[in-house]
Design an enzyme around this catalytic site. Structure first.
Site, PDB file in Angstrom:
ATOM      1  N   HIS A  55      -2.478  -2.160 -10.011  1.00 40.08           N
ATOM      2  CA  HIS A  55      -3.413  -1.550  -9.069  1.00 40.08           C
ATOM      3  C   HIS A  55      -4.675  -2.383  -9.026  1.00 40.08           C
ATOM      4  CE1 HIS A  55      -5.822   1.475  -7.037  1.00 40.08           C
ATOM      5  NE2 HIS A  55      -4.666   2.006  -6.685  1.00 40.08           N
ATOM      6  N   ASP A  89       2.642   5.604  -7.121  1.00 40.37           N
ATOM      7  CA  ASP A  89       3.910   5.496  -6.392  1.00 40.37           C
ATOM      8  C   ASP A  89       5.120   5.387  -7.300  1.00 40.37           C
ATOM      9  OD1 ASP A  89       3.015   5.703  -3.819  1.00 40.37           O
ATOM     10  OD2 ASP A  89       2.320   3.631  -3.818  1.00 40.37           O
ATOM     11  N   HIS A 114       0.872  -1.186   0.000  1.00 41.41           N
ATOM     12  CA  HIS A 114       0.000   0.000   0.000  1.00 41.41           C
ATOM     13  C   HIS A 114       0.905   1.230   0.000  1.00 41.41           C
ATOM     14  CE1 HIS A 114      -3.462   2.393   0.546  1.00 41.41           C
ATOM     15  NE2 HIS A 114      -3.708   2.207   1.827  1.00 41.41           N
TER      16      HIS A 114
HETATM   17  N1  ACO Z   1       4.596  -6.865 -10.917  1.00 39.56           N
HETATM   18  C1  ACO Z   1       4.426  -8.071 -11.511  1.00 39.56           C
HETATM   19  N2  ACO Z   1       3.280  -8.751 -11.537  1.00 39.56           N
HETATM   20  C2  ACO Z   1       2.215  -8.190 -10.945  1.00 39.56           C
HETATM   21  C3  ACO Z   1       2.302  -6.939 -10.311  1.00 39.56           C
HETATM   22  C4  ACO Z   1       3.549  -6.263 -10.315  1.00 39.56           C
HETATM   23  N3  ACO Z   1       3.677  -5.077  -9.751  1.00 39.56           N
HETATM   24  N4  ACO Z   1       1.087  -6.625  -9.803  1.00 39.56           N
HETATM   25  C5  ACO Z   1       0.279  -7.642 -10.102  1.00 39.56           C
HETATM   26  N5  ACO Z   1       0.957  -8.585 -10.793  1.00 39.56           N
HETATM   27  C6  ACO Z   1       0.401  -9.817 -11.340  1.00 39.56           C
HETATM   28  C7  ACO Z   1       0.267 -10.872 -10.246  1.00 39.56           C
HETATM   29  O1  ACO Z   1       1.424 -11.679 -10.151  1.00 39.56           O
HETATM   30  C8  ACO Z   1      -0.940 -11.630 -10.721  1.00 39.56           C
HETATM   31  O2  ACO Z   1      -0.515 -12.485 -11.751  1.00 39.56           O
HETATM   32  P1  ACO Z   1      -1.203 -13.937 -11.989  1.00 39.56           P
HETATM   33  O3  ACO Z   1      -2.667 -13.666 -12.210  1.00 39.56           O
HETATM   34  O4  ACO Z   1      -0.506 -14.441 -13.194  1.00 39.56           O
HETATM   35  O5  ACO Z   1      -0.943 -14.703 -10.736  1.00 39.56           O
HETATM   36  C9  ACO Z   1      -1.831 -10.574 -11.367  1.00 39.56           C
HETATM   37  O6  ACO Z   1      -0.921  -9.530 -11.785  1.00 39.56           O
HETATM   38  C10 ACO Z   1      -2.857  -9.980 -10.423  1.00 39.56           C
HETATM   39  O7  ACO Z   1      -2.182  -9.539  -9.244  1.00 39.56           O
HETATM   40  P2  ACO Z   1      -2.870  -9.457  -7.830  1.00 39.56           P
HETATM   41  O8  ACO Z   1      -1.817  -9.399  -6.773  1.00 39.56           O
HETATM   42  O9  ACO Z   1      -3.913 -10.514  -7.730  1.00 39.56           O
HETATM   43  O10 ACO Z   1      -3.609  -8.059  -7.967  1.00 39.56           O
HETATM   44  P3  ACO Z   1      -4.184  -7.230  -6.770  1.00 39.56           P
HETATM   45  O11 ACO Z   1      -5.259  -6.390  -7.342  1.00 39.56           O
HETATM   46  O12 ACO Z   1      -4.525  -8.109  -5.610  1.00 39.56           O
HETATM   47  O13 ACO Z   1      -2.931  -6.348  -6.319  1.00 39.56           O
HETATM   48  C11 ACO Z   1      -1.359  -4.631  -6.076  1.00 39.56           C
HETATM   49  C12 ACO Z   1      -2.777  -5.023  -6.575  1.00 39.56           C
HETATM   50  C13 ACO Z   1      -1.178  -5.055  -4.617  1.00 39.56           C
HETATM   51  C14 ACO Z   1      -1.234  -3.108  -6.150  1.00 39.56           C
HETATM   52  C15 ACO Z   1      -0.302  -5.307  -6.980  1.00 39.56           C
HETATM   53  O14 ACO Z   1      -0.453  -4.869  -8.312  1.00 39.56           O
HETATM   54  C16 ACO Z   1       1.125  -5.068  -6.503  1.00 39.56           C
HETATM   55  O15 ACO Z   1       1.621  -5.815  -5.638  1.00 39.56           O
HETATM   56  N6  ACO Z   1       1.807  -4.022  -7.041  1.00 39.56           N
HETATM   57  C17 ACO Z   1       3.145  -3.683  -6.571  1.00 39.56           C
HETATM   58  C18 ACO Z   1       3.046  -2.888  -5.286  1.00 39.56           C
HETATM   59  C19 ACO Z   1       2.544  -1.487  -5.501  1.00 39.56           C
HETATM   60  O16 ACO Z   1       2.984  -0.778  -6.400  1.00 39.56           O
HETATM   61  N7  ACO Z   1       1.612  -1.063  -4.644  1.00 39.56           N
HETATM   62  C20 ACO Z   1       1.059   0.290  -4.683  1.00 39.56           C
HETATM   63  C21 ACO Z   1      -0.382   0.233  -5.018  1.00 39.56           C
HETATM   64  S1  ACO Z   1      -1.017   1.848  -5.204  1.00 39.56           S
HETATM   65  C22 ACO Z   1      -1.266   2.369  -3.646  1.00 39.56           C
HETATM   66  O17 ACO Z   1      -1.485   1.693  -2.698  1.00 39.56           O
HETATM   67  C23 ACO Z   1      -1.204   3.787  -3.509  1.00 39.56           C
END
Ligand code: ACO
Length: 437
Positions: free
Chosen positions: A307, A363, A268
């Site tokens: 996201h 971010d 987050h």
């Molecule tokens: N890099 C690589 N792969 C990713 C990323 C990433 N940043 N984000 C998601 N994926 C992939 C996952 O591995 C998953 O793949 P799969 O379906 O093949 O297993 C798919 O995309 C879906 O990912 P989830 O984790 O299920 O998506 P969710 O909606 O739960 O997560 C999140 C969203 C937590 C923001 C995620 O994209 C992430 O971890 N991003 C990196 C951290 C980040 O930048 N967070 C800031 C968010 S913005 C904020 O809070 C202000």
């Protein structure tokens, strides 16, 4: 006109149910009437991460993740970032309308005059270890403020709520700056009421021996815009925590501490810190492709990408990219920006990112700006918390005043053992001929 209902057939029993649709949603409690044998507690909806569950009705922030739209109280965030100030946006989020000039003057004046902390808070900060993470200090001290303001418990008194809202928006930057100065052993710099909200924060961060700190106007405006962009984001993780704790009628300082704790997490608000660490780890533009390959293989995640709601460009990331140019024109170009631009270029052309609809989020570039202004990485989530405070408070107040809201208390799908007994009791039950499973 077609009926606004959903007809569900339960294939276990052959029964049909009509469930009303309101505002594009069905009420989960309407599923309770769907039972396998006409009795029992009925069907539950299972949604462990609220992927498709609305937890409240809200009139504060609108997001359309498919079309990259973010609006506060109906106003596009792009217009607010260009024409407004953070305190004006804070007023808008909390009151629902932009302030007129008199209201604006009173609001800014009231916040400016609540920036001081009780001197005992300084002693509390002094007690933290020298290398304590400032976000940990913020979470602890904002929670501690509840003990200084017991009147904050009077949550259904409008005047009291307004006072706590002013206090929280005013004191978060002071807590944040004091936490930062504690880490470097600098004496705390007191607020300067002549400066803007962002300018005063820069003053409390970096004033040294000069009589009067003069913030650079470009950096001051850039910080103000970043605060605007972080001010609210509907039911994100920390806001959900704020509403949940608020739903138990805790005071707003305690609820804000809980929300800030959620924001501390690297998935987050901690993500901007991780982005900068990642860019430093990549180290040079030439190593970007290799890094993206590791992401694609599932070895790591690209921080600042992806996201829950945006499956397209995060509109805030677009604005931030432009702010980064303005800031770097003052502070000098950062090699990290070059790495970030290359990373974005390579990732957006990569099949994995296209298939998963992963775009830069807020971010991705904010850390580069914070770093160029001079903030240590540990301060990044703290800056996010300052910006998000008005949003948390607006959502907290909206939840409290919503007659449909009750204490947040989800259900569960139990997957544990059926009833069983301790050995002595089992033996006694067996002897008595009663069931002892
Ligand atoms: N890099 C690589 N792969 C990713 C990323 C990433 N940043 N984000 C998601 N994926 C992939 C996952 O591995 C998953 O793949 P799969 O379906 O093949 O297993 C798919 O995309 C879906 O990912 P989830 O984790 O299920 O998506 P969710 O909606 O739960 O997560 C999140 C969203 C937590 C923001 C995620 O994209 C992430 O971890 N991003 C990196 C951290 C980040 O930048 N967070 C800031 C968010 S913005 C904020 O809070 C202000």
């Amino acid at each position: 006109m077609a009926e606004e209902t959903l007809t569900i057939t339960d294939n276990r029993t052959g029964r049909r149910y009509d469930v009303p649709i309101r505002n594009g949603a069905i009420a989960a409690t309407d599923l309770q009437k769907i039972t396998s044998n006409g009795s029992g507690s009925g069907l539950l909806s299972y949604d462990p991460a609220f992927l498709n569950t609305a937890s409240c009705r809200s009139a504060i922030t609108f997001i359309d993740g498919e079309r990259s739209i973010l609006r506060y109280r109906g106003y596009p965030v792009e217009e607010l970032a260009e024409r407004s100030s953070f305190l004006e946006v804070a007023y808008l989020l909390i009151h629902g309308e932009l302030p007129d000039p008199t209201q604006h003057g009173q609001w800014v004046d009231a916040i400016t005059h609540h920036t001081l902390l009780h001197e005992n808070i300084k002693k509390l900060i002094d007690g933290f270890h020298h290398d304590a993470h400032p976000m940990g200090i913020l979470v602890g001290t904002v929670g501690a403020l509840s003990t200084f303001y017991p009147d904050a418990k009077d949550i259904f008194n409008e005047a009291s709520r307004r006072l706590q809202i002013l206090r929280l928006i005013a004191k978060m930057p002071t807590l944040a700056a004091f936490a930062a100065r504690h880490a470097v052993g600098m004496p705390y710099a007191y607020p300067d009421n002549d400066l803007s909200y962002a300018g005063n924060f820069l003053n409390m961060m970096w004033k040294a021996t000069e009589l009067k700190y003069e913030p650079n106007p470009v950096l001051e405006r850039a910080l103000d815009i970043l605060l605007i962009l972080h001010a609210d984001h509907e039911q994100n993780c920390s806001t959900n925590v704020m509403r949940a704790v608020g739903s138990a009628h805790a005071d707003p300082f305690s609820a804000t501490a809980a929300a800030a704790a959620a924001l501390y997490g690297p998935l987050h608000g901690g993500a901007n810190e991780q982005v900068l660490r990642m860019l430093k780890e990549i180290g040079s533009v030439s190593r970007v492709s290799e890094y993206v390959k590791r992401v694609r293989s599932g070895e790591l995640r690209l921080m600042g990408f992806g996201h829950r709601v945006y499956k397209n460009y995060d509109p805030r990331a677009q604005i931030i990219k432009k702010v980064a140019d303005d800031v770097l024109a003052v502070t000098g170009r950062s090699p990290l920006l070059d790495i970030a631009l290359e990373l974005e270029r390579v990732a957006l052309a990569d099949d994995y990112f296209i298939k998963h609809r992963l775009y830069p989020n807020v971010d991705f570039y904010s850390g580069i700006i914070y770093s160029a202004i001079g903030f240590p990485v540990e301060m990044f989530p703290v800056l996010f918390a300052i910006g998000r405070t008005p949003g948390w408070l607006a959502q907290w107040q909206e939840g409290l005043l919503d007659p449909e809201q009750k204490i947040a208390r989800p259900r569960q799908v139990y997957t544990g053992s059926p009833e069983r007994h301790l050995p002595g009791i089992r033996a006694a039950k067996a002897e008595a001929g009663t069931s002892a499973s």
